[in-house]
Motif scaffolding. Structure first.
Motif, short mmCIF file in Angstrom:
data_model
loop_
_atom_site.label_atom_id
_atom_site.label_comp_id
_atom_site.label_asym_id
_atom_site.label_seq_id
_atom_site.Cartn_x
_atom_site.Cartn_y
_atom_site.Cartn_z
N HIS A 39 0.83 -1.20 0.00
CA HIS A 39 0.00 0.00 0.00
C HIS A 39 0.88 1.26 0.00
N PHE A 40 0.86 1.96 -1.12
CA PHE A 40 1.57 3.24 -1.16
C PHE A 40 0.73 4.33 -0.51
N ILE A 41 -0.58 4.09 -0.35
CA ILE A 41 -1.44 4.91 0.49
C ILE A 41 -1.94 3.98 1.58
N PRO A 42 -1.40 4.10 2.79
CA PRO A 42 -1.71 3.13 3.85
C PRO A 42 -3.20 3.08 4.21
N ARG A 43 -3.62 1.89 4.61
CA ARG A 43 -5.04 1.66 4.94
C ARG A 43 -5.51 2.54 6.09
N PHE A 44 -4.65 2.79 7.08
CA PHE A 44 -5.09 3.62 8.21
C PHE A 44 -5.48 5.01 7.74
N TYR A 45 -4.77 5.51 6.72
CA TYR A 45 -5.08 6.83 6.16
C TYR A 45 -6.37 6.76 5.33
N LEU A 46 -6.45 5.77 4.46
CA LEU A 46 -7.63 5.63 3.59
C LEU A 46 -8.91 5.41 4.39
N SER A 47 -8.80 4.76 5.55
CA SER A 47 -10.01 4.45 6.33
C SER A 47 -10.72 5.72 6.78
N ARG A 48 -10.04 6.87 6.80
CA ARG A 48 -10.68 8.14 7.20
C ARG A 48 -11.71 8.59 6.17
N TRP A 49 -11.64 8.06 4.96
CA TRP A 49 -12.59 8.41 3.90
C TRP A 49 -13.69 7.37 3.75
N ALA A 50 -13.65 6.31 4.53
CA ALA A 50 -14.62 5.21 4.39
C ALA A 50 -15.91 5.52 5.13
N ILE A 51 -17.01 5.16 4.53
CA ILE A 51 -18.33 5.20 5.17
C ILE A 51 -18.86 3.78 5.12
N ASP A 52 -19.21 3.26 6.28
CA ASP A 52 -19.64 1.86 6.39
C ASP A 52 -18.60 0.91 5.78
N GLY A 53 -17.33 1.23 6.00
CA GLY A 53 -16.24 0.34 5.57
C GLY A 53 -15.83 0.47 4.12
N GLU A 54 -16.46 1.40 3.38
CA GLU A 54 -16.10 1.55 1.97
C GLU A 54 -15.88 3.02 1.63
N ALA B 198 -0.25 8.06 16.16
CA ALA B 198 -0.17 9.53 16.31
C ALA B 198 -1.46 10.19 15.82
N LEU B 199 -1.96 9.74 14.69
CA LEU B 199 -3.18 10.34 14.14
C LEU B 199 -4.38 10.10 15.06
N LYS B 200 -4.47 8.91 15.64
CA LYS B 200 -5.56 8.64 16.60
C LYS B 200 -5.50 9.62 17.77
N LYS B 201 -4.30 9.87 18.25
CA LYS B 201 -4.15 10.81 19.38
C LYS B 201 -4.48 12.24 18.94
N LEU B 202 -4.02 12.63 17.75
CA LEU B 202 -4.33 13.97 17.26
C LEU B 202 -5.84 14.14 17.10
N GLU B 203 -6.50 13.11 16.60
CA GLU B 203 -7.96 13.17 16.44
C GLU B 203 -8.67 13.23 17.79
N ALA B 204 -8.09 12.61 18.79
CA ALA B 204 -8.70 12.61 20.13
C ALA B 204 -8.34 13.89 20.91
N GLY B 205 -7.50 14.74 20.34
CA GLY B 205 -7.14 15.98 21.00
C GLY B 205 -6.02 15.83 22.01
N THR B 206 -5.28 14.71 21.94
CA THR B 206 -4.14 14.51 22.83
C THR B 206 -2.85 14.55 22.02
N SER B 207 -1.74 14.66 22.71
CA SER B 207 -0.45 14.77 22.02
C SER B 207 0.20 13.40 21.84
N PRO B 208 0.64 13.10 20.63
CA PRO B 208 1.41 11.87 20.42
C PRO B 208 2.74 11.96 21.17
N ASN B 209 3.29 10.79 21.58
CA ASN B 209 4.61 10.80 22.19
C ASN B 209 5.66 11.06 21.10
#
Length: 196
Positions: A4-19, A76-87
């Protein structure tokens, strides 16, 4: 292996109901959308494979390098989305992920491979000249032994570029925030998300 040259964790932000909807030029030449899971787009089989190695060794760049940074970037992105700081480690992974997006596209690899092969061949010319009087079997064996080293060196260079300290520090100095959009318009990304 699907790289994956575009990682799944990134692409999942555009998914609705898994797609998500993947737009691309189809065989008939028309650009159309098609629902796909994040796993089903933004990849190319064996993109980062060392073509001169077998099994797990052939995929060490994906498994040993990119996966490590993608996992840290995802955390890191999960923490940024939750409003906390990544280590610090996660933030470095996030920065490396951003830098890697500039270099891990199939077009980039397609340019880099032949350039690196040419550079490697030029560097090996003095060795080949010295071996010119050796039997062909020996020179073939030397090529067989050095070809995997060439691809390893290319992937090491890619890794260095993806972890470049000066560029990384510049990106680290940016403010990294998450914005919620109150819009009925769907979000769009691309296979060059940082550039776009």
């Amino acid at each position: 292996m699907d790289n994956h040259f575009i990682p799944r964790f990134y692409l999942s932000r555009w998914a609705i109901d898994g797609e998500l909807i993947e737009y691309r030029k189809r065989r008939n030449g028309k650009i159309t959308g098609k629902p796909v899971a994040p796993k089903g787009t933004g990849y190319k089989p064996d993109l980062y494979k060392n073509t001169h190695k077998n099994d797990a060794d052939a995929h060490i760049f994906e498994v040993g390098f990119l996966n490590k940074h993608d996992t840290l970037a995802s955390d890191a992105l999960k923490k940024l989305e939750a409003g906390t700081s990544p280590n610090d480690k996660e933030m470095c992974g996030w920065i490396s992920f951003l830098m890697a997006l500039q270099l891990r596209h199939p077009d980039d690899i397609a340019i880099m491979r032949p350039l690196y092969e040419k550079k490697w061949a030029e560097g090996m010319k003095p060795v080949r000249d010295k071996l010119a009087h050796f039997p062909k079997e020996r020179t073939d064996l030397i090529h067989e032994l050095t070809a995997p080293m060439m691809e390893e060196a290319m992937f090491r260079l890619l890794a260095k570029l993806m972890e470049h300290q000066d560029i990384g520090q510049m990106l680290l100095d940016f403010d990294h925030t998450v914005t919620d959009l109150n819009s009925t318009l769907p979000l769009v990304t691309s296979d060059r998300p940082v550039l776009m």
